[in-house]
Write an enzyme that holds these catalytic residues in place. Structure first.
Site, PDB file in Angstrom:
ATOM      1  N   LYS A 157       0.806  -1.227   0.000  1.00 57.23           N
ATOM      2  CA  LYS A 157       0.000   0.000   0.000  1.00 57.23           C
ATOM      3  C   LYS A 157       0.838   1.276   0.000  1.00 57.23           C
ATOM      4  O   LYS A 157       0.290   2.359   0.084  1.00 57.23           O
ATOM      5  CB  LYS A 157      -0.971  -0.020   1.182  1.00 57.23           C
ATOM      6  CG  LYS A 157      -2.088  -1.030   0.959  1.00 57.23           C
ATOM      7  CD  LYS A 157      -3.122  -1.033   2.044  1.00 57.23           C
ATOM      8  CE  LYS A 157      -4.304  -1.899   1.591  1.00 57.23           C
ATOM      9  NZ  LYS A 157      -4.986  -2.544   2.663  1.00 57.23           N
TER      10      LYS A 157
ATOM     11  N   HIS B 223      -1.637  -6.721  -9.308  1.00 59.46           N
ATOM     12  CA  HIS B 223      -2.782  -5.824  -9.068  1.00 59.46           C
ATOM     13  C   HIS B 223      -4.116  -6.581  -9.153  1.00 59.46           C
ATOM     14  O   HIS B 223      -4.346  -7.315 -10.117  1.00 59.46           O
ATOM     15  CB  HIS B 223      -2.750  -4.691 -10.111  1.00 59.46           C
ATOM     16  CG  HIS B 223      -3.903  -3.759  -9.991  1.00 59.46           C
ATOM     17  ND1 HIS B 223      -4.159  -3.021  -8.858  1.00 59.46           N
ATOM     18  CD2 HIS B 223      -4.907  -3.446 -10.860  1.00 59.46           C
ATOM     19  CE1 HIS B 223      -5.248  -2.311  -9.031  1.00 59.46           C
ATOM     20  NE2 HIS B 223      -5.722  -2.549 -10.246  1.00 59.46           N
TER      21      HIS B 223
HETATM   22  O1  0FX Z   1      -4.626  -5.820  -0.343  1.00 57.27           O
HETATM   23  P1  0FX Z   1      -5.941  -5.408  -0.898  1.00 57.27           P
HETATM   24  O2  0FX Z   1      -6.728  -6.509  -1.489  1.00 57.27           O
HETATM   25  O3  0FX Z   1      -5.742  -4.334  -2.087  1.00 57.27           O
HETATM   26  C1  0FX Z   1      -5.615  -2.933  -1.893  1.00 57.27           C
HETATM   27  C2  0FX Z   1      -6.130  -2.210  -3.132  1.00 57.27           C
HETATM   28  O4  0FX Z   1      -7.446  -2.577  -3.427  1.00 57.27           O
HETATM   29  C3  0FX Z   1      -5.239  -2.529  -4.322  1.00 57.27           C
HETATM   30  O5  0FX Z   1      -5.671  -1.828  -5.453  1.00 57.27           O
HETATM   31  C4  0FX Z   1      -3.817  -2.151  -3.998  1.00 57.27           C
HETATM   32  N1  0FX Z   1      -2.958  -2.466  -5.123  1.00 57.27           N
HETATM   33  C5  0FX Z   1      -3.376  -2.887  -2.747  1.00 57.27           C
HETATM   34  C6  0FX Z   1      -2.007  -2.459  -2.332  1.00 57.27           C
HETATM   35  O6  0FX Z   1      -4.274  -2.598  -1.640  1.00 57.27           O
HETATM   36  O7  0FX Z   1      -6.751  -4.565   0.183  1.00 57.27           O
HETATM   37  P2  0FX Z   1      -7.365  -4.956   1.583  1.00 57.27           P
HETATM   38  O8  0FX Z   1      -6.824  -6.256   2.058  1.00 57.27           O
HETATM   39  O9  0FX Z   1      -7.231  -3.754   2.459  1.00 57.27           O
HETATM   40  O10 0FX Z   1      -8.907  -5.119   1.273  1.00 57.27           O
HETATM   41  C7  0FX Z   1      -9.398  -6.237   0.567  1.00 57.27           C
HETATM   42  C8  0FX Z   1     -10.836  -6.002   0.184  1.00 57.27           C
HETATM   43  O11 0FX Z   1     -11.604  -5.888   1.382  1.00 57.27           O
HETATM   44  C9  0FX Z   1     -11.088  -4.726  -0.585  1.00 57.27           C
HETATM   45  O12 0FX Z   1     -10.949  -4.940  -1.986  1.00 57.27           O
HETATM   46  C10 0FX Z   1     -12.512  -4.376  -0.215  1.00 57.27           C
HETATM   47  C11 0FX Z   1     -12.674  -5.002   1.165  1.00 57.27           C
HETATM   48  N2  0FX Z   1     -12.702  -3.976   2.214  1.00 57.27           N
HETATM   49  C12 0FX Z   1     -11.557  -3.630   2.892  1.00 57.27           C
HETATM   50  C13 0FX Z   1     -11.604  -2.659   3.862  1.00 57.27           C
HETATM   51  C14 0FX Z   1     -10.346  -2.252   4.633  1.00 57.27           C
HETATM   52  C15 0FX Z   1     -13.895  -3.376   2.511  1.00 57.27           C
HETATM   53  O13 0FX Z   1     -14.936  -3.703   1.876  1.00 57.27           O
HETATM   54  N3  0FX Z   1     -13.951  -2.402   3.470  1.00 57.27           N
HETATM   55  C16 0FX Z   1     -12.845  -2.012   4.169  1.00 57.27           C
HETATM   56  O14 0FX Z   1     -12.951  -1.121   5.058  1.00 57.27           O
END
Ligand code: 0FX
Length: 252
Positions: A84, A101
């Protein structure tokens, strides 16, 4: 005989599940002999990563100039496995940096791609690409669509995308390490870019706004992701947020 070009490889991640999958792939392909170093961002939970990964994990803050200079000196390849932090110019200009990605570039650049794919009725997939100075923008090494269905929520679609990222890594990792691949540069490199602030904006439901049923269901599908409290309206009685999710069930 395989000729690997890169030997000192930094993996930066803020996603412990995907990082663990990446470690598994290294073992599967018998690549442990290379010098793999695993790092996370300062805001990620170090103990979570330490518990999940076989390799040692350290914190690297890419806002620190000295850290970036050290990375440029010590490594010849960097993987962002959902890191991130923005990679600084010095790093992307001096070392080969590769990003995995969870979106199909350039259609789904930026934050939480599956959310915006559902809301905007866009196709979605996963991409491996070289990192340049702009977000999810560099030359594309490989990309593939996943099937999006009308019953998908953010979570179910995200699971398909994560599986596709792992598949793409399996297919491309050796070629990347051998620096033996062709890149693709799409005609419209800019595509769509959505940021965290766009996601925060989506989450606020204005009770006085008119929606078509399809758009409103899409919005709730896009913001339904397991236990996360995303979509909300404000209770006019007490000004407190009321969180909303949707459950979809297709008949047998
Ligand atoms: O690691 P990651 O799957 O991906 C994110 C970005 O979407 C991505 O474009 C970027 N390259 C990467 C470095 O960071 O994100 P995550 O593990 O924080 O979240 C995963 C999924 O969970 C997200 O796509 C949607 C969902 N989510 C996450 C959070 C924190 C929610 O729906 N609500 C939230 O508050």
């Amino acid at each position: 005989m395989m000729s690997l070009v890169y030997r000192n490889i930094l993996v930066i991640s803020d996603n412990s599940h995907l990082c663990r999958e990446f470690e598994n792939l290294i073992s599967e392909l018998e690549l442990e002999k290379l010098n793999w170093v695993f790092s996370i961002s300062p805001f990620s939970n170090l103990s979570e990563f330490k518990a999940k990964l076989k390799n040692e994990v350290s914190i690297r803050n890419l806002k620190e100039h000295s850290t970036v200079v050290e990375i440029c000196k010590d490594f010849d390849l960097v993987f962002s496995i959902h890191c991130k932090q923005i990679f600084p110019k010095l790093m992307v200009k001096n070392i080969k940096c590769i990003n995995v990605h969870p979106g199909y570039n350039p259609i789904n650049r930026g934050w939480y791609p599956q959310v915006f794919a559902i809301v905007n009725e866009l196709p979605i997939g996963a991409t491996i690409h070289e990192i340049d100075e702009e977000l999810d923008h560099g030359e594309i090494i490989d990309r593939k669509f996943v099937k999006k269905s009308i019953t998908d929520t953010s979570l179910s679609l995200y699971s398909k995308v994560i599986s596709m990222e792992i598949q793409l890594l399996k297919k491309n990792l050796l070629n990347i390490l051998q620096n033996d691949y062709k890149t693709l540069s799409p005609d419209n490199k800019e595509g769509n870019l959505f940021l965290k602030k766009d996601f925060n904006e989506l989450c606020k439901i204005d009770l006085s706004r008119n929606y078509q049923a399809k758009d409103f269901i899409n919005l709730l599908r896009a913001l339904t992701h397991g236990e996360y409290s995303n979509a909300y309206f404000v209770n006019p009685g007490n000004n407190r947020k009321v969180f909303v999710t949707i459950r979809l069930e297709e008949e047998e």
